[in-house]
Design a protein around this motif. Structure first.
Motif, mmCIF file in Angstrom:
data_model
loop_
_atom_site.group_PDB
_atom_site.id
_atom_site.type_symbol
_atom_site.label_atom_id
_atom_site.label_comp_id
_atom_site.label_asym_id
_atom_site.label_seq_id
_atom_site.Cartn_x
_atom_site.Cartn_y
_atom_site.Cartn_z
ATOM 1 N N GLU A 77 -13.713 6.494 6.405
ATOM 2 C CA GLU A 77 -14.481 5.622 5.516
ATOM 3 C C GLU A 77 -14.761 4.272 6.154
ATOM 4 O O GLU A 77 -15.680 3.561 5.717
ATOM 5 C CB GLU A 77 -13.741 5.439 4.193
ATOM 6 N N ALA A 115 -0.148 3.846 1.669
ATOM 7 C CA ALA A 115 -0.527 4.546 2.897
ATOM 8 C C ALA A 115 0.706 4.720 3.777
ATOM 9 O O ALA A 115 1.365 3.741 4.124
ATOM 10 C CB ALA A 115 -1.611 3.765 3.643
ATOM 11 N N ARG A 158 -6.506 1.699 5.381
ATOM 12 C CA ARG A 158 -6.117 0.468 4.679
ATOM 13 C C ARG A 158 -6.365 -0.754 5.549
ATOM 14 O O ARG A 158 -6.929 -1.762 5.096
ATOM 15 C CB ARG A 158 -4.633 0.549 4.317
ATOM 16 N N GLY A 191 -3.936 7.080 7.238
ATOM 17 C CA GLY A 191 -3.989 6.314 6.002
ATOM 18 C C GLY A 191 -3.874 4.828 6.252
ATOM 19 O O GLY A 191 -4.584 4.017 5.637
ATOM 20 N N ASP A 245 -9.142 -0.137 -4.535
ATOM 21 C CA ASP A 245 -9.441 1.242 -4.139
ATOM 22 C C ASP A 245 -9.674 1.234 -2.636
ATOM 23 O O ASP A 245 -10.785 1.361 -2.160
ATOM 24 C CB ASP A 245 -10.677 1.766 -4.890
ATOM 25 N N TYR A 263 -17.619 5.467 1.753
ATOM 26 C CA TYR A 263 -16.654 4.801 0.869
ATOM 27 C C TYR A 263 -17.317 4.508 -0.472
ATOM 28 O O TYR A 263 -18.469 4.062 -0.512
ATOM 29 C CB TYR A 263 -16.162 3.485 1.503
ATOM 30 N N GLU A 290 -12.584 11.650 0.350
ATOM 31 C CA GLU A 290 -11.132 11.794 0.330
ATOM 32 C C GLU A 290 -10.736 12.864 1.336
ATOM 33 O O GLU A 290 -11.438 13.873 1.487
ATOM 34 C CB GLU A 290 -10.632 12.186 -1.066
ATOM 35 N N SER A 300 0.843 -1.186 0.000
ATOM 36 C CA SER A 300 0.000 0.000 0.000
ATOM 37 C C SER A 300 0.877 1.235 0.000
ATOM 38 O O SER A 300 2.027 1.206 0.459
ATOM 39 C CB SER A 300 -0.922 0.006 1.226
ATOM 40 N N ASP A 315 -9.276 5.593 2.193
ATOM 41 C CA ASP A 315 -8.233 6.613 2.323
ATOM 42 C C ASP A 315 -7.964 6.999 3.763
ATOM 43 O O ASP A 315 -6.987 7.707 4.035
ATOM 44 C CB ASP A 315 -8.624 7.866 1.534
#
Length: 484
Positions: free
Chosen positions: A299, A206, A215, A211, A292, A306, A310, A204, A295
């Motif tokens: 979310e 992130a 994830r 972040g 996807d 989601y 963002e 990732s 973020d």
């Protein structure tokens, strides 16, 4: 709830992972395109098990069907062949529940908790240590009297039951027993991580705390949801091994409730995201989400946002004077020179006031951050609540750390959906400062008592949707750290 009860809850919750075709021959058939949640499957003894299929298929791995009993004895631990049989059957069961096929078998090893503690600790360079210490001090989780890395390692050392290492492509289970067996529930969780790595990849981009929480909400939520579905079949459709993982340290270690609360976020709220995705499009929608990933924590807390939400990019200029300079964790080039801590971390900061030993009061009630069921028991599938008035509406953030060579300071800016959201966070944060011994002066700045682990000066500045928290060793140095 009494503070002792909250501490008992902390001791009970453990972290399972870190990140770190139809059958034939008498077995019930099922549609590979379905979720496989309604099939009733009776255990089949090894003697009655059908022959191996002509090719690999969901629900069968390395000679074992998902509903097949295996001849193992656990009183003296598992020998090599018994462990291989348990791993193979567990792989078949994870496939059956998660609707994905393993490509390869993953090695599984066992370590004692003492060995895990010794191998989990790691040194950090000076700038990285200063950076992380200041970040956890800014969150009012770890004071200047203790290192943040040590506090995290200690909490994980008492909590982790197992982990999957993608770099080494292996699973390690932590055991308390001198004659270790395998806890199937923990094994199932870590096998999901291996399956994720094989089918989607766990890499990732992130790089910030928030972040990574986003994830991990998907990754751990997927593994936890699968683990829960696996566990639901144990004792009903499947015979399962238990007890190999232990209780996560037996309650004798140094487990930090605030850090535990923050680290537990993807396990607590992640399954809700996965349930939302499955309601939209089954397991296929969960698989699509790996292309996807969320973020941020928002979310995961609010799955309906989601994948459209963002985080806002937050501008924060360095406005220091005299000897204050930015601390940049240059030892780790994958880390940015700023921090982003979002709603899950803020919720942990407030929840920690329920259990700290500095002040008998708290800024939140236990019922606000702990999910109780009827009768007063804790919802084991979703124990913590991160959606608080002080975290709702978080839109983005950025934190800079500074040092004058001996002392550290920070500037933490957050942006919110509305002025009301910003005001609610600022009020809650000032309440947290007061909890930790802070007194507000006539000019609006806060000075925290010398006997507090967070003894410093803090200014909380609200400008529309933006809240800026400035910290310095003394009130006179606040403008030196950030001249507003």
């Amino acid at each position: 709830m009494r503070r002792l009860a909250v501490l008992a809850l902390c001791a009970a919750l453990v972290l399972t992972g870190c990140q770190a075709p139809g059958s034939t021959g008498g077995h019930d058939s099922f549609d590979a395109s379905s979720d496989g949640e309604t099939a009733t499957v009776q255990p089949t003894t090894a003697a009655d098990a059908p022959p191996d299929p002509p090719s690999d298929r969901l629900g069968w791995e390395n000679g074992y069907w998902h509903n097949e009993s295996i001849p193992v004895t656990t009183e003296d631990g598992l020998n090599e062949s018994e462990r291989a049989a348990v791993v193979a059957r567990s792989m078949a069961r994870v496939e059956y529940v998660r609707r994905l096929e393993f490509d390869t078998t993953v090695p599984v090893g066992l370590v004692s908790r003492a060995e895990y503690r010794n191998r989990s600790g790691g040194g950090a360079g000076d700038s990285l240590r200063r950076f992380d210490n200041a970040k956890f001090e800014a969150l009012l989780l770890v004071g200047e009297d203790r290192g943040s890395t040590a506090a995290q390692d200690s909490t994980l050392g008492e909590s982790v039951l197992g982990f999957y290492s993608g770099g080494r492509d292996e699973i390690v289970l932590v055991t308390e027993s001198e004659t270790p067996t395998i806890d199937e529930s923990t094994l199932a969780h870590e096998l999901v991580h291996a399956l994720q790595d094989q089918q989607f990849g766990l890499g990732s981009d992130a790089r910030t705390r928030d972040g990574v929480q986003g994830r991990n909400g998907l990754i751990e939520g997927d593994a936890t949801a699968t683990q829960q579905a696996y566990d639901a079949r144990c004792g009903e459709q499947w015979d399962c091994l238990a007890g190999g993982g232990g209780s996560g340290g037996g309650g004798n270690g140094d487990r930090h409730f605030g850090i535990n609360f923050m680290l537990y976020f993807p396990y607590s709220d992640g399954p809700g995201l996965v349930t939302h995705l499955r309601d939209q499009g089954g397991w296929a929608a969960v698989g699509d989400a790996y292309g996807d990933r969320p973020d941020g924590a928002r979310e995961v807390i609010s799955p309906s946002e989601y994948p459209d939400w963002e985080p806002e990019t937050v501008a924060l200029q360095d406005r220091t004077s005299d000897d204050w300079e930015r601390v940049r964790p240059s030892e780790d080039r994958n880390r940015p020179d700023y921090a982003v801590v979002g709603p899950s971390a803020i919720a942990a900061s407030l929840a920690y006031t329920l259990t700290d030993d500095y002040n008998e009061s708290s800024v939140v009630a236990a019922t606000e951050v702990i999910n109780f069921e009827e009768g007063g028991s804790v919802d084991s599938s979703d124990p913590y609540n991160y959606d608080l008035p002080a975290t709702d509406g978080w839109a983005g953030g950025r934190m800079h750390v500074y040092s004058d060579g001996s002392e550290t300071a920070y500037v933490w800016r957050t942006v919110w959906d509305s002025e009301r959201d910003a005001g609610e966070f600022a009020a809650a944060w000032e309440a947290a400062l007061a909890h930790w011994g802070g007194t507000e002066r006539a000019d609006g700045t806060w000075v925290i008592a010398e006997n507090s682990p967070f003894a410093d000066a803090v200014a909380v500045q609200v400008d529309g949707r933006t809240v800026t928290v400035v910290n310095a060793p003394t009130a006179d140095e606040l403008d030196e750290v950030h001249d507003a």
